[in-house]
Design an enzyme around this catalytic site. Structure first.
Site, mmCIF file in Angstrom:
data_model
loop_
_atom_site.group_PDB
_atom_site.id
_atom_site.type_symbol
_atom_site.label_atom_id
_atom_site.label_comp_id
_atom_site.label_asym_id
_atom_site.label_seq_id
_atom_site.Cartn_x
_atom_site.Cartn_y
_atom_site.Cartn_z
ATOM 1 N N CYS A 36 -2.981 1.713 6.465
ATOM 2 C CA CYS A 36 -3.181 0.994 7.743
ATOM 3 C C CYS A 36 -3.884 1.891 8.743
ATOM 4 C CB CYS A 36 -1.841 0.519 8.291
ATOM 5 S SG CYS A 36 -0.606 1.814 8.350
ATOM 6 N N GLU B 198 4.410 -4.395 12.359
ATOM 7 C CA GLU B 198 3.551 -3.225 12.135
ATOM 8 C C GLU B 198 2.351 -3.744 11.354
ATOM 9 O OE1 GLU B 198 4.342 -0.310 13.409
ATOM 10 O OE2 GLU B 198 6.427 -0.720 13.931
ATOM 11 N N ASN C 136 0.818 -1.226 0.000
ATOM 12 C CA ASN C 136 0.000 0.000 0.000
ATOM 13 C C ASN C 136 0.850 1.273 0.000
ATOM 14 O OD1 ASN C 136 0.718 -0.591 2.691
ATOM 15 N ND2 ASN C 136 -1.089 0.435 3.497
HETATM 16 P P1 NAD Z 1 0.263 -9.246 3.736
HETATM 17 O O1 NAD Z 1 0.375 -9.678 5.140
HETATM 18 O O2 NAD Z 1 -0.594 -10.032 2.821
HETATM 19 O O3 NAD Z 1 1.720 -9.198 3.048
HETATM 20 C C1 NAD Z 1 2.761 -8.410 3.561
HETATM 21 C C2 NAD Z 1 4.095 -8.985 3.117
HETATM 22 O O4 NAD Z 1 4.269 -10.253 3.714
HETATM 23 C C3 NAD Z 1 4.225 -9.197 1.616
HETATM 24 O O5 NAD Z 1 5.518 -8.838 1.231
HETATM 25 C C4 NAD Z 1 4.014 -10.693 1.465
HETATM 26 O O6 NAD Z 1 4.645 -11.253 0.329
HETATM 27 C C5 NAD Z 1 4.654 -11.192 2.732
HETATM 28 N N1 NAD Z 1 4.193 -12.528 3.146
HETATM 29 C C6 NAD Z 1 3.020 -13.147 2.867
HETATM 30 N N2 NAD Z 1 2.983 -14.367 3.469
HETATM 31 C C7 NAD Z 1 4.135 -14.506 4.146
HETATM 32 C C8 NAD Z 1 4.681 -15.515 4.979
HETATM 33 N N3 NAD Z 1 4.018 -16.645 5.230
HETATM 34 N N4 NAD Z 1 5.897 -15.318 5.529
HETATM 35 C C9 NAD Z 1 6.570 -14.160 5.315
HETATM 36 N N5 NAD Z 1 6.116 -13.168 4.522
HETATM 37 C C10 NAD Z 1 4.915 -13.338 3.946
HETATM 38 O O7 NAD Z 1 -0.190 -7.727 3.782
HETATM 39 P P2 NAD Z 1 -0.521 -6.772 2.548
HETATM 40 O O8 NAD Z 1 -1.837 -7.131 1.988
HETATM 41 O O9 NAD Z 1 0.651 -6.693 1.642
HETATM 42 O O10 NAD Z 1 -0.600 -5.347 3.279
HETATM 43 C C11 NAD Z 1 -1.758 -4.845 3.834
HETATM 44 C C12 NAD Z 1 -1.725 -4.983 5.334
HETATM 45 O O11 NAD Z 1 -0.588 -4.306 5.870
HETATM 46 C C13 NAD Z 1 -2.926 -4.308 5.991
HETATM 47 O O12 NAD Z 1 -3.384 -5.112 7.040
HETATM 48 C C14 NAD Z 1 -2.346 -3.006 6.523
HETATM 49 O O13 NAD Z 1 -3.061 -2.449 7.597
HETATM 50 C C15 NAD Z 1 -0.987 -3.452 6.932
HETATM 51 N N6 NAD Z 1 -0.074 -2.314 7.032
HETATM 52 C C16 NAD Z 1 0.333 -1.909 8.268
HETATM 53 C C17 NAD Z 1 1.148 -0.786 8.389
HETATM 54 C C18 NAD Z 1 1.594 -0.277 9.732
HETATM 55 O O14 NAD Z 1 2.473 0.573 9.766
HETATM 56 N N7 NAD Z 1 1.054 -0.748 10.841
HETATM 57 C C19 NAD Z 1 1.533 -0.097 7.250
HETATM 58 C C20 NAD Z 1 1.087 -0.548 6.007
HETATM 59 C C21 NAD Z 1 0.289 -1.660 5.905
#
Ligand code: NAD
Length: 510
Positions: free
Chosen positions: A280, A246, A150
């Site tokens: 987020c 995060e 995002n």
């Molecule tokens: P996601 O959890 O689907 O993926 C995040 C990352 O993790 C990607 O790079 C993905 O390839 C990797 N991943 C997926 N499965 C994995 C595994 N089993 N082991 C290790 N890595 C793995 O999240 P998303 O859809 O990419 O992002 C959206 C989410 O992120 C939302 O929930 C949003 O709120 C959160 N977010 C939080 C913050 C914050 O600062 N708190 C900031 C941005 C986004």
């Protein structure tokens, strides 16, 4: 923009490729390899080999690399913004204001301030007057970073810059939805002359991320969903690998009767709909007190209808980033409507546009039994609840498993601070939303299921170091009072000391 991106060390067969698509047009933008476990492990070994020399540089020398990369960023800002806009769907102006410019500020801040923020601390001890201590901050070693789509530039860049400034080598795994932006992060630093192996970007999907979490890294920094965060924590627990998570949010906005009217409406709209609601810290629940509710809701609905959705020319809102998001948003709205919610604006996918476009949506008659009010939506949807008073707003706002950001809207700062102190969230903004991610000196973190650990600020920088405590004698003596041999006299000496310090109160003076 059409580019085929490859990395020198990874020659992937065609079936192991990511295809990056523009979510507005669904056109292919380029391809990137899905790095294998072996490639991940090799990258971590290269990082390990490069780290000591990098850590031996002064803060000033490391900062010079970051500032050179920043200069390149400034030169290439237009191309970068275009790529970010193409790969995420956000408007180009938002790519600049919410990603590229905050990153330039952050690079500047940590390049210049890290030395001071990680300065050694030295002090004499109070009871042990003959002793002195020093606290040093050493790099953790090899930091693994896994990031979401995002904010594909600003989120990993913040972690990368802090990790490098603290003296670590970094291996970054960007999201599978935005690999091309990830590759550009590696390019910026390569062209800025960063030594080989100090930063490596490995494109890939969840399997690549899983391999990085299992590799011989020293700490993992994960930003993403609660679901994946839990997997990271489980993998890390197996070998006691430290981690920072995060995670998602369901941020509440409390609108008091004395809220600054226009600003609150504008803030609600931007907080709920910027980046198509895929932030987020998006406003995902709005609680407004009943005395101003009718006028307020009417104004929010009217202004929502003026927002421009599209991808060519001047628009406020682009498409959702991927089909999964479209499905989540659609299902949550259906669930809410089936349970009695009323749609005041939007509520539908936009026909006639190729990508994942969804109308900015306002709902009321919502309650906490609906998925929309419990789960993260991550889409352009703003549910509004009318509450009797601020006390009810507080109870409702805290009734959530998430706790990332929250906001209070009032012209009385003291009231705002009083409510803020009772809200269960990492950051509470008075009369603002989201923006502190762009202020590098402020900490960014969640409570409850929104995460563990901190990013940005000196607290986030300290996640990239481990503490070392060194302690020594000012005037070494033959023996310490508590060493052998024990005796009746030694026992009496300690009893006397207890009386002196804690009964007669000498402890107060030292
Ligand atoms: P996601 O959890 O689907 O993926 C995040 C990352 O993790 C990607 O790079 C993905 O390839 C990797 N991943 C997926 N499965 C994995 C595994 N089993 N082991 C290790 N890595 C793995 O999240 P998303 O859809 O990419 O992002 C959206 C989410 O992120 C939302 O929930 C949003 O709120 C959160 N977010 C939080 C913050 C914050 O600062 N708190 C900031 C941005 C986004």
């Amino acid at each position: 923009m059409n580019s085929t991106a490859t990395q020198p060390q990874t020659v992937a067969p065609p079936e192991a490729e990511l295809i990056s698509r523009n979510p507005a047009t669904l056109e292919e933008l380029g391809r990137a390899p899905i790095s294998t476990t072996r490639q991940v492990n090799d990258a971590v070994a290269r990082a390990r080999a490069a780290q000591a020399a990098w850590a031996s540089l002064s803060f000033k020398q490391r900062g010079a690399h970051i500032l050179r990369a920043k200069d390149l960023l400034v030169q290439r800002q237009d191309d970068l913004c275009e790529l970010i806009a193409c790969e995420t769907g956000k408007p180009t102006v938002e790519a600049l204001s919410s990603e590229v410019m905050p990153v330039a500020n952050l690079m500047d801040y940590f390049a210049r301030k890290s030395e001071r923020l990680l300065r050694d601390e030295q002090f004499t001890l109070s009871v042990f007057r003959n002793k002195k201590s020093r606290i040093l901050y050493e790099p953790v070693g090899v930091a693994g970073i896994i990031s979401p789509w995002n904010y594909p530039f600003s989120i990993p860049m913040g972690e990368v810059v802090m990790g490098l400034m603290a003296g670590n080598a970094v291996v970054l795994k960007p999201s599978e939805h935005t690999p091309l932006v990830g590759i550009q992060i590696g390019e910026l630093f390569r062209e800025a002359g960063l030594p080989d192996g100090v930063l490596q970007v490995l494109t890939g999907d969840g399997t690549t991320g899983g391999a990085l979490a299992d590799a011989a890294i020293d700490k993992i920094f994960f930003t993403g969903s609660v679901r994946t965060g839990r997997k990271i924590a489980e993998a890390a627990a197996q070998r006691l690998l430290p981690f920072v998570l995060e995670l998602g949010g369901k941020d509440a906005m409390i609108v008091c009767a004395d809220a600054p009217f226009e600003r609150t409406i504008n803030g609600a709209l931007w907080g709920a709909f910027c980046n198509c609601g895929q932030t987020c810290a998006s406003v995902e629940r709005l609680y407004v007190v009943e005395s101003i509710a009718d006028r307020f809701i009417q104004a929010v609905v009217e202004k929502t209808k003026t927002l421009r959705v599209g991808y060519e020319g001047q628009q406020d809102i682009g498409p959702l980033n991927n089909s999964r998001q479209l499905q989540v948003v659609t299902e949550q709205i259906q669930d809410a409507v089936a349970k009695g919610a009323k749609i005041l604006a939007g509520g539908r996918r936009i026909d006639g546009l190729p990508g994942y476009f969804f109308e900015p949506t306002i709902l009321m008659n919502v309650n906490h039994s609906m998925r929309l009010m419990q789960e993260e939506t991550f889409g352009p949807v703003l549910p509004i609840i009318v509450v009797k008073d601020e006390a009810e707003a507080l109870r409702e706002a805290n009734d959530s498993s998430f706790g990332l950001l929250a906001s209070v809207w009032t012209t009385d700062t003291r009231r705002g601070r009083r409510i803020a102190e009772q809200l269960e969230a990492g950051t509470i903004l008075i009369n603002d939303v989201i923006y502190t991610h762009g202020a590098p000196e402020t900490p960014w973190f969640g409570v409850k299921q929104s995460g563990m650990g901190v990013t940005h600020s000196r607290h986030g920088l300290r996640e990239f170091v481990r503490m070392k405590h060194i302690n020594w004698d000012l005037m070494p003596m033959k023996s310490n009072l508590w060493w052998f041999p024990y005796s009746e006299k030694r026992h009496r000496d300690f009893k006397f000391l207890m009386t002196l310090l804690h009964k007669w109160g000498l402890k107060k003076w030292i």
